[in-house]
Write a protein that holds these residues in place. Sequence first.
Motif, PDB file in Angstrom:
ATOM      1  N   GLU A 286      17.694  11.672 -16.333  1.00  0.00           N
ATOM      2  CA  GLU A 286      16.248  11.513 -16.477  1.00  0.00           C
ATOM      3  C   GLU A 286      15.653  10.755 -15.288  1.00  0.00           C
ATOM      4  N   LEU A 287      16.417   9.812 -14.715  1.00  0.00           N
ATOM      5  CA  LEU A 287      15.927   9.073 -13.558  1.00  0.00           C
ATOM      6  C   LEU A 287      15.572  10.007 -12.400  1.00  0.00           C
ATOM      7  N   PHE A 288      16.317  11.112 -12.282  1.00  0.00           N
ATOM      8  CA  PHE A 288      16.115  12.008 -11.146  1.00  0.00           C
ATOM      9  C   PHE A 288      15.343  13.273 -11.524  1.00  0.00           C
ATOM     10  N   THR A 289      14.800  13.286 -12.745  1.00  0.00           N
ATOM     11  CA  THR A 289      13.954  14.409 -13.148  1.00  0.00           C
ATOM     12  C   THR A 289      12.576  13.947 -13.621  1.00  0.00           C
ATOM     13  N   ASP A 290      12.469  12.724 -14.110  1.00  0.00           N
ATOM     14  CA  ASP A 290      11.191  12.198 -14.581  1.00  0.00           C
ATOM     15  C   ASP A 290      10.314  11.823 -13.386  1.00  0.00           C
ATOM     16  N   ASP A 291       9.071  12.304 -13.378  1.00  0.00           N
ATOM     17  CA  ASP A 291       8.209  12.079 -12.213  1.00  0.00           C
ATOM     18  C   ASP A 291       7.881  10.606 -12.009  1.00  0.00           C
ATOM     19  N   LEU A 292       7.707   9.847 -13.088  1.00  0.00           N
ATOM     20  CA  LEU A 292       7.375   8.430 -12.935  1.00  0.00           C
ATOM     21  C   LEU A 292       8.560   7.643 -12.392  1.00  0.00           C
ATOM     22  N   ALA A 293       9.764   7.927 -12.923  1.00  0.00           N
ATOM     23  CA  ALA A 293      10.960   7.244 -12.420  1.00  0.00           C
ATOM     24  C   ALA A 293      11.180   7.559 -10.945  1.00  0.00           C
ATOM     25  N   LEU A 294      10.990   8.826 -10.569  1.00  0.00           N
ATOM     26  CA  LEU A 294      11.134   9.198  -9.160  1.00  0.00           C
ATOM     27  C   LEU A 294      10.081   8.498  -8.300  1.00  0.00           C
ATOM     28  N   GLY A 295       8.858   8.425  -8.810  1.00  0.00           N
ATOM     29  CA  GLY A 295       7.802   7.743  -8.066  1.00  0.00           C
ATOM     30  C   GLY A 295       8.138   6.285  -7.828  1.00  0.00           C
ATOM     31  N   ILE A 296       8.708   5.622  -8.851  1.00  0.00           N
ATOM     32  CA  ILE A 296       9.075   4.214  -8.713  1.00  0.00           C
ATOM     33  C   ILE A 296      10.199   4.052  -7.695  1.00  0.00           C
TER      34      ILE A 296
ATOM     35  N   ILE B 263       0.243   6.625 -14.940  1.00  0.00           N
ATOM     36  CA  ILE B 263       0.271   6.258 -13.524  1.00  0.00           C
ATOM     37  C   ILE B 263      -0.919   5.389 -13.144  1.00  0.00           C
ATOM     38  N   GLY B 264      -1.972   5.373 -13.969  1.00  0.00           N
ATOM     39  CA  GLY B 264      -3.138   4.554 -13.672  1.00  0.00           C
ATOM     40  C   GLY B 264      -2.821   3.083 -13.547  1.00  0.00           C
ATOM     41  N   SER B 265      -1.737   2.619 -14.186  1.00  0.00           N
ATOM     42  CA  SER B 265      -1.297   1.229 -14.048  1.00  0.00           C
ATOM     43  C   SER B 265       0.138   1.134 -13.524  1.00  0.00           C
ATOM     44  N   ALA B 266       0.933   2.189 -13.750  1.00  0.00           N
ATOM     45  CA  ALA B 266       2.347   2.138 -13.358  1.00  0.00           C
ATOM     46  C   ALA B 266       2.552   2.205 -11.854  1.00  0.00           C
ATOM     47  N   TRP B 267       1.510   2.605 -11.094  1.00  0.00           N
ATOM     48  CA  TRP B 267       1.654   2.628  -9.629  1.00  0.00           C
ATOM     49  C   TRP B 267       1.970   1.248  -9.079  1.00  0.00           C
ATOM     50  N   ALA B 268       1.666   0.197  -9.842  1.00  0.00           N
ATOM     51  CA  ALA B 268       1.896  -1.168  -9.359  1.00  0.00           C
ATOM     52  C   ALA B 268       3.345  -1.621  -9.514  1.00  0.00           C
ATOM     53  N   ILE B 269       4.185  -0.856 -10.201  1.00  0.00           N
ATOM     54  CA  ILE B 269       5.568  -1.293 -10.433  1.00  0.00           C
ATOM     55  C   ILE B 269       6.338  -1.490  -9.127  1.00  0.00           C
TER      56      ILE B 269
ATOM     57  N   VAL C  86       0.826  -1.210   0.000  1.00  0.00           N
ATOM     58  CA  VAL C  86       0.000   0.000   0.000  1.00  0.00           C
ATOM     59  C   VAL C  86       0.863   1.263   0.000  1.00  0.00           C
ATOM     60  N   VAL C  87       1.852   1.336   0.884  1.00  0.00           N
ATOM     61  CA  VAL C  87       2.645   2.559   0.998  1.00  0.00           C
ATOM     62  C   VAL C  87       3.427   2.855  -0.283  1.00  0.00           C
ATOM     63  N   PRO C  88       4.150   1.870  -0.889  1.00  0.00           N
ATOM     64  CA  PRO C  88       4.819   2.169  -2.162  1.00  0.00           C
ATOM     65  C   PRO C  88       3.857   2.616  -3.260  1.00  0.00           C
ATOM     66  N   ALA C  89       2.682   1.992  -3.332  1.00  0.00           N
ATOM     67  CA  ALA C  89       1.708   2.368  -4.358  1.00  0.00           C
ATOM     68  C   ALA C  89       1.227   3.806  -4.152  1.00  0.00           C
ATOM     69  N   VAL C  90       0.951   4.168  -2.906  1.00  0.00           N
ATOM     70  CA  VAL C  90       0.493   5.533  -2.606  1.00  0.00           C
ATOM     71  C   VAL C  90       1.583   6.548  -2.935  1.00  0.00           C
ATOM     72  N   ILE C  91       2.828   6.238  -2.565  1.00  0.00           N
ATOM     73  CA  ILE C  91       3.931   7.157  -2.845  1.00  0.00           C
ATOM     74  C   ILE C  91       4.120   7.318  -4.354  1.00  0.00           C
ATOM     75  N   ALA C  92       4.144   6.214  -5.090  1.00  0.00           N
ATOM     76  CA  ALA C  92       4.329   6.283  -6.537  1.00  0.00           C
ATOM     77  C   ALA C  92       3.214   7.087  -7.189  1.00  0.00           C
ATOM     78  N   PHE C  93       1.995   6.825  -6.766  1.00  0.00           N
ATOM     79  CA  PHE C  93       0.849   7.541  -7.346  1.00  0.00           C
ATOM     80  C   PHE C  93       0.920   9.033  -7.012  1.00  0.00           C
ATOM     81  N   THR C  94       1.328   9.372  -5.788  1.00  0.00           N
ATOM     82  CA  THR C  94       1.393  10.776  -5.377  1.00  0.00           C
ATOM     83  C   THR C  94       2.492  11.527  -6.128  1.00  0.00           C
ATOM     84  N   VAL C  95       3.675  10.930  -6.220  1.00  0.00           N
ATOM     85  CA  VAL C  95       4.805  11.597  -6.868  1.00  0.00           C
ATOM     86  C   VAL C  95       4.562  11.766  -8.366  1.00  0.00           C
ATOM     87  N   ALA C  96       3.976  10.742  -9.005  1.00  0.00           N
ATOM     88  CA  ALA C  96       3.800  10.760 -10.463  1.00  0.00           C
ATOM     89  C   ALA C  96       2.345  10.929 -10.863  1.00  0.00           C
ATOM     90  N   ARG C  97       1.581  11.652 -10.047  1.00  0.00           N
ATOM     91  CA  ARG C  97       0.139  11.745 -10.296  1.00  0.00           C
ATOM     92  C   ARG C  97      -0.205  12.403 -11.632  1.00  0.00           C
TER      93      ARG C  97
END
Length: 404
Positions: free
Chosen positions: A299-309, A136-142, A120-131
């Motif tokens: 890009e890893l440290f600037t892309d919102d999805l990569a940071l969320g993961i 993000i609708g499916s990538a939150w599960a990574i 739950v916590v990783p999913a919430v963090i990923a979704f929040t950072v890369a909202r």
Amino acid sequence: MTDAPPRFTASRALIRFLRTETVGGTALLVAAAIALIWANSPWSGGYLHLGEIHLGSDDWSVFGQSLHLRLSLADWAKDGLLAIFFFVAGLELKRELVVGELSTLRGAALPVLCAVGGVVVPAVIAFTVARDNPHIGSAWAIPIATDIAFALGILSLIGSRLPSGARVFLLGLAVVDDLIAIAVIAVLFAGDLRAGWLAVAAAGCALYWFGQHRRISTPFLYVPIAIVVWVAMLQSGVHATIAGVALGLLTRVKPDPGEHSSPAERLEHRIQPVSALICVPVFAFFASGVAVNGAVFRELFTDDLALGIMIGLFVGKIVGISGASALAVRLRLAERPEGLVGRDILALSVLGAIGFTVSLLVAELALPADEADLAKAAVLLTSVVASVVGSLLLLRRGRVHAHP
């Protein structure tokens, strides 16, 4: 002379499982390293071409419909070999739930609650950072999955001085974690469902269960059933690996009177080495070959999805697992394994941040190819950091337990 009771059989199977996963974790690491080196070498074109080689045929058909079984080597690894890995995961989960450490409320409470927190916590963090990311609708599960092979491998190599309860806790945590990830894959990545093929898969599973119920042991029944269920699941729109989980959960785990071992133990003995030493490393080889250079690191440290993961996987797993443990113990919902303290759980929670196999699979399923490569680089980097940090913490905790 009487046969060993189920608990002894389960313990013997657990020891063998841990040994194989330790070696399998090493094989997985080697395969991933080869892929990374090759994909970033002057010969990277050969690596890409290898994954795109197609095997199979579209000429095979049922009821006039093509089965579309001409897949690339990378897809065969993802849809075919990983189904074997998930079959072993299903066997392990069934054994733990029926005769293992998760078969009692006392034994299951802490790993289950920690696994839920670690999802739950990783999913919430990923979704929040890369909202704001469109995927993000499916990538939150990574970042929700823990890699059993890597985590147990490091614990076996580094954490030998910790109480035995550490291994039981981590195994239970990883098994429940995988179950949740499997459920997410089945629901989140189901395509256009085809009721006819789902019915074929269900009928195959029912026949498999009937064979187990009637104590039929011949592979001439089960191998064709497994192939039919896998093909039907592939055609149904549900991810093909779910076929492995379903059949694993339907396998009998308790030996009958006079039976030396259960079907689940015999199958695990035969198939787990193939899964750990061939199936998972081959998948890792095809999934881990991503470009790693200065541009990618930026890009890893600037892309919102990569940071969320990365934040979700590393910080989320540690906070979710150790926080759930502290809360469960404080509220007296569960007890820590004998000999373990809060700092031991914290060290083990860092190993939970090693995502790898299932996280890489979810990245491939959730994202288009270009974004999937960046997401996989985020998973690989975070898993390496978690491995190093977890190892250092385990060494520290091992010295504390050796010299209290």
